[in-house]
Design an enzyme around this catalytic site. Structure first.
Site, PDB file in Angstrom:
ATOM      1  N   ASP A  85      83.719  -5.904  39.649  1.00 13.16           N
ATOM      2  CA  ASP A  85      82.807  -6.895  39.069  1.00 13.16           C
ATOM      3  C   ASP A  85      81.620  -7.067  40.007  1.00 13.16           C
ATOM      4  O   ASP A  85      81.784  -7.471  41.155  1.00 13.16           O
ATOM      5  CB  ASP A  85      83.563  -8.219  38.873  1.00 13.16           C
ATOM      6  CG  ASP A  85      82.825  -9.192  37.972  1.00 13.16           C
ATOM      7  OD1 ASP A  85      81.582  -9.151  37.929  1.00 13.16           O
ATOM      8  OD2 ASP A  85      83.510 -10.011  37.324  1.00 13.16           O
ATOM      9  N   ASP A  96      75.304  -9.814  35.625  1.00 13.13           N
ATOM     10  CA  ASP A  96      76.724  -9.894  35.982  1.00 13.13           C
ATOM     11  C   ASP A  96      77.464  -8.930  35.062  1.00 13.13           C
ATOM     12  O   ASP A  96      77.388  -9.078  33.834  1.00 13.13           O
ATOM     13  CB  ASP A  96      77.175 -11.350  35.782  1.00 13.13           C
ATOM     14  CG  ASP A  96      78.639 -11.596  36.082  1.00 13.13           C
ATOM     15  OD1 ASP A  96      79.334 -10.688  36.569  1.00 13.13           O
ATOM     16  OD2 ASP A  96      79.091 -12.739  35.801  1.00 13.13           O
ATOM     17  N   HIS A 157      80.428 -17.160  30.592  1.00 10.40           N
ATOM     18  CA  HIS A 157      79.656 -18.306  31.066  1.00 10.40           C
ATOM     19  C   HIS A 157      78.168 -18.113  30.801  1.00 10.40           C
ATOM     20  O   HIS A 157      77.662 -17.000  30.869  1.00 10.40           O
ATOM     21  CB  HIS A 157      79.883 -18.498  32.561  1.00 10.40           C
ATOM     22  CG  HIS A 157      79.789 -17.215  33.352  1.00 10.40           C
ATOM     23  ND1 HIS A 157      78.680 -16.847  34.054  1.00 10.40           N
ATOM     24  CD2 HIS A 157      80.660 -16.176  33.505  1.00 10.40           C
ATOM     25  CE1 HIS A 157      78.884 -15.672  34.623  1.00 10.40           C
ATOM     26  NE2 HIS A 157      80.074 -15.224  34.298  1.00 10.40           N
TER      27      HIS A 157
HETATM   28 MN    MN Z   1      81.412 -10.816  36.656  1.00  6.79          MN
HETATM   29 MN    MN Z   2      80.916 -13.346  34.925  1.00  3.34          MN
END
Ligand code: MN
Ligand code: MN
Length: 296
Positions: A85, A96, A157
């Site tokens: 990630d 992201d 998010h």
């Molecule tokens: Mn992430």
């Molecule tokens: Mn994330």
């Protein structure tokens, strides 16, 4: 959103994607996790970006939140299911994204595909006017078609400048209603899939930290570290590893900041039924007609 801003979100998304795929190619049996992490983060900086958070490696039963410490000796092993990630920012504009790699074996290909396809159905439905419960519904349906469970307490998010989790959460489970997305929202969507309990939790230190507050401390070097953390990371999460370029004895001073309540660590989130976990993530710009995938 004005055109200049859009260009910055797109640039951050593009670099986040490139760094993720650069990192994917480095994950091999016997390779050191610390080395791979440092190479990915070096790549981001060489290409004009900064880290929006420490590069996360969550292996097998770990759902999320772990990065190597300076002392880590961990290596990738054949059969590991690795969630990589990567978060990049350019001037606070964040991209992201995440993917899952199984090292050499193919025991969990279907689970990995389920997370990717769940992300795809989320991308199909995400648009201005859609409430996040509709996304969670589509994601859970897709994951269950594959015979797995979504992780209920790991969510996507909304992102704002220098703010990785800005109020709205995007569930991977069916929920009634919830906040409605609007045009110009930046959201990260990240279905987590498991053959375990479908929940994560834990207390272990992930080596990922955040600044909680600025306060007076009776220690000159710890105070200097606190100010550097504030000025360098702007409220975004940071790694213990990164502090060594500020101070040789940063680890000791970080401990002092923890004891003073200035800094906290994020706990490692283990799958509570000991299941294997797969994750896929993209960052999207929500539009009236749908969305634009910024990390594609
Ligand atoms: Mn992430
Ligand atoms: Mn994330």
């Amino acid at each position: 959103m004005n055109p200049d801003e859009k260009i910055k979100w797109e640039a951050a998304g593009k670099l986040a994607r490139e760094a993720l795929h650069f990192g994917k190619a480095l994950i091999k049996d016997g390779k050191k996790m610390l080395n791979v992490t440092e190479k990915i983060e070096g790549y981001v900086k060489e290409n004009g970006g900064k880290l929006a958070f420490p590069t996360n490696l969550a292996v097998n039963n770990v759902g999320a939140h772990w990065t190597p410490s300076t002392k880590s000796k961990d290596v990738f092993k054949r059969g590991d299911v690795v969630k990589l990630d990567v978060g990049v920012h350019i001037d606070g504009y964040i991209g992201d994204n995440a993917l899952t790699i199984e090292v050499e074996t193919n025991e969990y290909s279907k689970m990995i595909e389920a997370s990717r396809e769940a992300l795809n159905v989320a991308i199909d439905v995400a648009a201005a006017g859609v409430n996040v419960g509709i996304i969670g519904h589509a994601v859970q349906d897709k994951i269950e078609q594959y015979g797995y469970r979504p992780i209920a307490n790991l969510t996507g998010h909304r992102i704002k400048r220098y703010n990785l989790h800005s109020g709205i959460s995007i569930p991977s489970i069916r929920e009634r209603g919830g906040p409605v997305l609007t045009s110009g929202d930046i959201v990260a969507i990240e279905p987590f899939v498991t053959d375990g309990a479908g929940r994560v939790g834990g207390k272990r230190n992930s080596n990922i930290y955040h600044l909680r507050q600025i306060r007076k401390i009776r220690d000159e070097k710890a105070t200097k570290l606190m100010i550097e953390i504030r000025d360098r990371y702007n409220g975004l999460p940071f790694a213990e590893r990164w502090l060594h370029e500020i101070q040789d004895d940063a680890t000791k001073n970080l401990q002092k900041l923890m004891r003073a309540g200035v800094v906290s660590y994020y706990p490692v989130l283990d799958e509570l039924g000991n299941g294997i976990v797969a994750q896929s993530e993209h960052t999207l710009l929500i539009t009236n007609s749908g969305n634009e995938v910024l990390t594609k």
